[in-house]
Design a protein around this motif. Structure first.
Motif, PDB file in Angstrom:
ATOM      1  N   ILE A 120     -16.503 -20.513 -38.059  1.00  0.00           N
ATOM      2  CA  ILE A 120     -17.898 -20.154 -38.323  1.00  0.00           C
ATOM      3  C   ILE A 120     -18.655 -19.787 -37.057  1.00  0.00           C
ATOM      4  CG2 ILE A 120     -20.111 -21.075 -39.115  1.00  0.00           C
ATOM      5  CD1 ILE A 120     -18.662 -22.633 -41.217  1.00  0.00           C
ATOM      6  N   HIS A 121     -19.333 -18.656 -37.132  1.00  0.00           N
ATOM      7  CA  HIS A 121     -20.327 -18.239 -36.147  1.00  0.00           C
ATOM      8  C   HIS A 121     -21.685 -18.684 -36.683  1.00  0.00           C
ATOM      9  CE1 HIS A 121     -22.360 -15.185 -33.416  1.00  0.00           C
ATOM     10  NE2 HIS A 121     -23.292 -15.371 -34.342  1.00  0.00           N
ATOM     11  N   ASP A 122     -22.353 -19.554 -35.950  1.00  0.00           N
ATOM     12  CA  ASP A 122     -23.646 -20.099 -36.378  1.00  0.00           C
ATOM     13  C   ASP A 122     -24.629 -19.961 -35.224  1.00  0.00           C
ATOM     14  OD1 ASP A 122     -25.832 -21.703 -37.017  1.00  0.00           O
ATOM     15  OD2 ASP A 122     -24.735 -23.590 -36.764  1.00  0.00           O
ATOM     16  N   ARG A 123     -25.522 -19.002 -35.349  1.00  0.00           N
ATOM     17  CA  ARG A 123     -26.544 -18.847 -34.310  1.00  0.00           C
ATOM     18  C   ARG A 123     -27.932 -18.973 -34.928  1.00  0.00           C
ATOM     19  NH1 ARG A 123     -26.988 -14.474 -29.315  1.00  0.00           N
ATOM     20  NH2 ARG A 123     -28.579 -15.671 -28.187  1.00  0.00           N
ATOM     21  N   GLU A 124     -28.596 -20.063 -34.572  1.00  0.00           N
ATOM     22  CA  GLU A 124     -29.935 -20.373 -35.066  1.00  0.00           C
ATOM     23  C   GLU A 124     -29.973 -20.368 -36.591  1.00  0.00           C
ATOM     24  OE1 GLU A 124     -32.993 -18.111 -33.112  1.00  0.00           O
ATOM     25  OE2 GLU A 124     -32.257 -18.649 -31.125  1.00  0.00           O
ATOM     26  N   ALA A 125     -28.903 -20.914 -37.193  1.00  0.00           N
ATOM     27  CA  ALA A 125     -28.802 -20.914 -38.660  1.00  0.00           C
ATOM     28  C   ALA A 125     -28.155 -22.192 -39.174  1.00  0.00           C
ATOM     29  CB  ALA A 125     -28.003 -19.692 -39.114  1.00  0.00           C
TER      30      ALA A 125
ATOM     31  N   GLY B  42      -6.481 -18.334 -39.578  1.00  0.00           N
ATOM     32  CA  GLY B  42      -7.861 -18.696 -39.832  1.00  0.00           C
ATOM     33  C   GLY B  42      -8.651 -17.515 -40.358  1.00  0.00           C
ATOM     34  N   ILE B  43      -9.774 -17.819 -41.010  1.00  0.00           N
ATOM     35  CA  ILE B  43     -10.684 -16.801 -41.513  1.00  0.00           C
ATOM     36  C   ILE B  43     -11.975 -16.924 -40.707  1.00  0.00           C
ATOM     37  CG2 ILE B  43     -11.861 -15.889 -43.541  1.00  0.00           C
ATOM     38  CD1 ILE B  43      -8.765 -15.883 -43.694  1.00  0.00           C
ATOM     39  N   GLY B  44     -12.232 -15.923 -39.887  1.00  0.00           N
ATOM     40  CA  GLY B  44     -13.406 -15.954 -39.037  1.00  0.00           C
ATOM     41  C   GLY B  44     -13.240 -15.003 -37.866  1.00  0.00           C
ATOM     42  N   GLU B  45     -14.300 -14.648 -37.122  1.00  0.00           N
ATOM     43  CA  GLU B  45     -15.478 -15.453 -37.208  1.00  0.00           C
ATOM     44  C   GLU B  45     -16.457 -14.868 -38.226  1.00  0.00           C
ATOM     45  OE1 GLU B  45     -18.360 -14.954 -33.653  1.00  0.00           O
ATOM     46  OE2 GLU B  45     -16.429 -14.242 -32.853  1.00  0.00           O
ATOM     47  N   THR B  46     -16.854 -15.727 -39.120  1.00  0.00           N
ATOM     48  CA  THR B  46     -17.818 -15.397 -40.147  1.00  0.00           C
ATOM     49  C   THR B  46     -18.953 -16.395 -40.047  1.00  0.00           C
ATOM     50  OG1 THR B  46     -18.122 -15.067 -42.529  1.00  0.00           O
ATOM     51  CG2 THR B  46     -16.655 -16.850 -41.858  1.00  0.00           C
ATOM     52  N   GLY B  47     -19.989 -16.214 -40.830  1.00  0.00           N
ATOM     53  CA  GLY B  47     -21.084 -17.183 -40.783  1.00  0.00           C
ATOM     54  C   GLY B  47     -22.439 -16.524 -40.901  1.00  0.00           C
ATOM     55  N   LEU B  48     -23.411 -17.108 -40.217  1.00  0.00           N
ATOM     56  CA  LEU B  48     -24.792 -16.635 -40.281  1.00  0.00           C
ATOM     57  C   LEU B  48     -25.387 -16.569 -38.884  1.00  0.00           C
ATOM     58  CD1 LEU B  48     -26.066 -18.760 -43.312  1.00  0.00           C
ATOM     59  CD2 LEU B  48     -25.259 -16.387 -43.358  1.00  0.00           C
ATOM     60  N   ASP B  49     -26.219 -15.561 -38.675  1.00  0.00           N
ATOM     61  CA  ASP B  49     -26.875 -15.362 -37.382  1.00  0.00           C
ATOM     62  C   ASP B  49     -28.278 -14.836 -37.633  1.00  0.00           C
ATOM     63  OD1 ASP B  49     -27.805 -14.263 -34.910  1.00  0.00           O
ATOM     64  OD2 ASP B  49     -25.736 -14.092 -34.204  1.00  0.00           O
ATOM     65  N   THR B  50     -29.266 -15.700 -37.476  1.00  0.00           N
ATOM     66  CA  THR B  50     -30.647 -15.266 -37.685  1.00  0.00           C
ATOM     67  C   THR B  50     -31.294 -14.828 -36.378  1.00  0.00           C
ATOM     68  OG1 THR B  50     -31.547 -17.502 -37.423  1.00  0.00           O
ATOM     69  CG2 THR B  50     -30.884 -16.826 -39.633  1.00  0.00           C
ATOM     70  N   PHE B  51     -30.529 -14.872 -35.290  1.00  0.00           N
ATOM     71  CA  PHE B  51     -31.043 -14.423 -33.997  1.00  0.00           C
ATOM     72  C   PHE B  51     -30.990 -12.911 -33.889  1.00  0.00           C
ATOM     73  CE2 PHE B  51     -30.442 -13.360 -29.466  1.00  0.00           C
ATOM     74  CZ  PHE B  51     -31.574 -13.940 -28.931  1.00  0.00           C
ATOM     75  N   ARG B  52     -29.872 -12.315 -34.272  1.00  0.00           N
ATOM     76  CA  ARG B  52     -29.709 -10.863 -34.136  1.00  0.00           C
ATOM     77  C   ARG B  52     -29.889 -10.097 -35.444  1.00  0.00           C
ATOM     78  NH1 ARG B  52     -28.627  -9.634 -29.139  1.00  0.00           N
ATOM     79  NH2 ARG B  52     -27.460 -11.047 -27.787  1.00  0.00           N
ATOM     80  N   THR B  53     -29.759 -10.770 -36.572  1.00  0.00           N
ATOM     81  CA  THR B  53     -29.926 -10.088 -37.858  1.00  0.00           C
ATOM     82  C   THR B  53     -31.254 -10.491 -38.477  1.00  0.00           C
ATOM     83  OG1 THR B  53     -27.551  -9.914 -38.267  1.00  0.00           O
ATOM     84  CG2 THR B  53     -29.005  -9.823 -40.185  1.00  0.00           C
ATOM     85  N   GLY B  54     -32.087  -9.493 -38.761  1.00  0.00           N
ATOM     86  CA  GLY B  54     -33.396  -9.745 -39.349  1.00  0.00           C
ATOM     87  C   GLY B  54     -33.327  -9.958 -40.849  1.00  0.00           C
ATOM     88  N   GLU B  55     -34.494 -10.150 -41.438  1.00  0.00           N
ATOM     89  CA  GLU B  55     -34.577 -10.441 -42.876  1.00  0.00           C
ATOM     90  C   GLU B  55     -33.895  -9.380 -43.726  1.00  0.00           C
ATOM     91  OE1 GLU B  55     -35.559 -12.962 -44.599  1.00  0.00           O
ATOM     92  OE2 GLU B  55     -36.303 -14.198 -42.958  1.00  0.00           O
ATOM     93  N   GLU B  56     -33.978  -8.122 -43.294  1.00  0.00           N
ATOM     94  CA  GLU B  56     -33.438  -7.044 -44.111  1.00  0.00           C
ATOM     95  C   GLU B  56     -31.918  -7.112 -44.243  1.00  0.00           C
ATOM     96  OE1 GLU B  56     -33.195  -5.869 -39.880  1.00  0.00           O
ATOM     97  OE2 GLU B  56     -34.766  -6.759 -41.140  1.00  0.00           O
TER      98      GLU B  56
ATOM     99  N   VAL C  32     -12.923 -26.705 -41.433  1.00  0.00           N
ATOM    100  CA  VAL C  32     -14.028 -25.871 -40.966  1.00  0.00           C
ATOM    101  C   VAL C  32     -14.172 -26.062 -39.467  1.00  0.00           C
ATOM    102  CG1 VAL C  32     -16.534 -25.509 -41.033  1.00  0.00           C
ATOM    103  CG2 VAL C  32     -15.272 -25.960 -43.152  1.00  0.00           C
ATOM    104  N   VAL C  33     -14.211 -24.958 -38.727  1.00  0.00           N
ATOM    105  CA  VAL C  33     -14.398 -24.988 -37.278  1.00  0.00           C
ATOM    106  C   VAL C  33     -15.713 -24.296 -36.944  1.00  0.00           C
ATOM    107  CG1 VAL C  33     -13.488 -24.293 -35.032  1.00  0.00           C
ATOM    108  CG2 VAL C  33     -11.905 -24.904 -36.882  1.00  0.00           C
ATOM    109  N   LEU C  34     -16.589 -25.006 -36.260  1.00  0.00           N
ATOM    110  CA  LEU C  34     -17.836 -24.412 -35.788  1.00  0.00           C
ATOM    111  C   LEU C  34     -17.594 -23.870 -34.390  1.00  0.00           C
ATOM    112  CD1 LEU C  34     -20.146 -27.071 -37.314  1.00  0.00           C
ATOM    113  CD2 LEU C  34     -20.354 -24.634 -37.724  1.00  0.00           C
ATOM    114  N   HIS C  35     -17.360 -22.567 -34.336  1.00  0.00           N
ATOM    115  CA  HIS C  35     -17.067 -21.881 -33.077  1.00  0.00           C
ATOM    116  C   HIS C  35     -18.286 -21.882 -32.172  1.00  0.00           C
ATOM    117  CE1 HIS C  35     -17.543 -18.103 -30.839  1.00  0.00           C
ATOM    118  NE2 HIS C  35     -18.233 -17.597 -31.837  1.00  0.00           N
TER     119      HIS C  35
END
Length: 293
Positions: free
Chosen positions: A166-171, A127-141, A188-191
């Motif tokens: 996929i790592h999906d936190r508040e995204a 598998g390829i992961g964990e990848t994805g989006l995290d708007t909880f810990r990563t800011g706009e920058e 696709v696996v939503l971890h």
């Protein structure tokens, strides 16, 4: 008899217990997979009275009916380590990736992505992961780099025909947007699924697999339990995300693959299904997603 002194505060007792692994639960009637664990972190940071080697972690899990583990990479080093462990241990397969929160911090993201792509070709990488989006810990920058990394990992998954974890936190919305833009891989696996029933239905409609962690047992997780109810057994996996997200009644203590039965039993109760039948479905889904061990 308790060995706590009357003067010891609740906070102090909690801190003292936090490093103790819980006792093994009752074994499951049919073996299942832990679809997402971090053996390296568990062994290095877990605590006391738990597994102290990869061999011990595998053996302890097997005793309670967890016979296959997916070791998940979060950076180049852990991805390399996972590949080596999977080569040595038939019970383990690996995934490789850069964690979305780490991607913006790397001095050379492109170089790190090239190393992950090279590892992705390994036969024991499933598998390829964990990848994805995290708007909880990563800011706009850091969002642009995070999204660029996610898109690159989607490409790796499609290029090598391997599931995307996929790592999906508040995204939720942005994860679906990027998958639509790039074209999702076949699997696709939503971890550590964290959405509600509405989001679960949308993911199920798209054919995605939802992996539930110990969070589904938390008292505050009513919406997550509703999501589990609407998830078909053949699109459901279970995971520890060890050493994190330990199920109740041991929340806050170190987690490991041998504690999967607590989450599986909670899911069977929530979904009002036979435990053995749910175990068999989870096992079959694990084989379909990650291939034969």
């Amino acid at each position: 008899m308790s060995n706590e002194t009357p003067a010891e505060s609740r906070k102090a007792r909690a801190a003292r217990r936090a490093g103790e692994f819980p006792p093994p639960p009752e074994p499951l009637p049919t073996p299942v997979i832990d679809s997402h664990t971090h053996l390296d972190i568990t062994l290095n940071e877990g605590g006391t009275d738990g597994p102290d080697s990869v061999e011990a972690a595998i053996a302890l899990a097997r005793q309670v009916g967890v016979d296959r583990l997916v070791q998940v990479g979060v950076d180049v080093d852990s991805s390399r380590w996972g590949v080596e462990v999977a080569r040595k241990h038939p019970a383990v397969v690996a995934t490789v990736a850069l964690h979305p929160n780490d991607a913006p911090r790397l001095p050379d993201l492109d170089a790190a992505l090239r190393e992950i792509e090279a590892l992705a070709a390994e036969p024991r990488v499933r598998g390829i992961g964990e990848t994805g989006l995290d708007t909880f810990r990563t800011g706009e920058e850091g969002r642009a780099a995070q999204e660029a990394s996610f898109r690159a990992h989607i490409g790796f998954a499609k290029r090598y025909g391997k599931p995307l974890v996929i790592h999906d936190r508040e995204a939720h919305t942005d994860v679906l947007r990027v998958l639509d833009d790039e074209g999702a891989p076949d699997t696709v696996v939503l971890h550590c699924f964290s959405g509600d029933a509405e989001f679960a239905r949308e993911c199920v409609r798209r054919g995605y697999v939802l992996s539930f962690a110990g969070t589904v047992t938390f008292g505050s997780a009513g919406a997550l339990r509703e999501a589990a109810v609407v998830t078909p057994p053949d699109q459901l996996l279970v995971e520890t995300d060890a050493p994190y997200l330990t199920p109740t009644p041991y929340r806050g203590r170190p987690n490991a693959s041998y504690l999967i039965p607590l989450t599986v039993r909670a899911l069977a109760e929530v979904k009002n299904v036979d435990l053995a039948e749910l175990c068999a479905a989870i096992s079959a889904t694990g084989d379909r997603v990650f291939g034969p061990w």
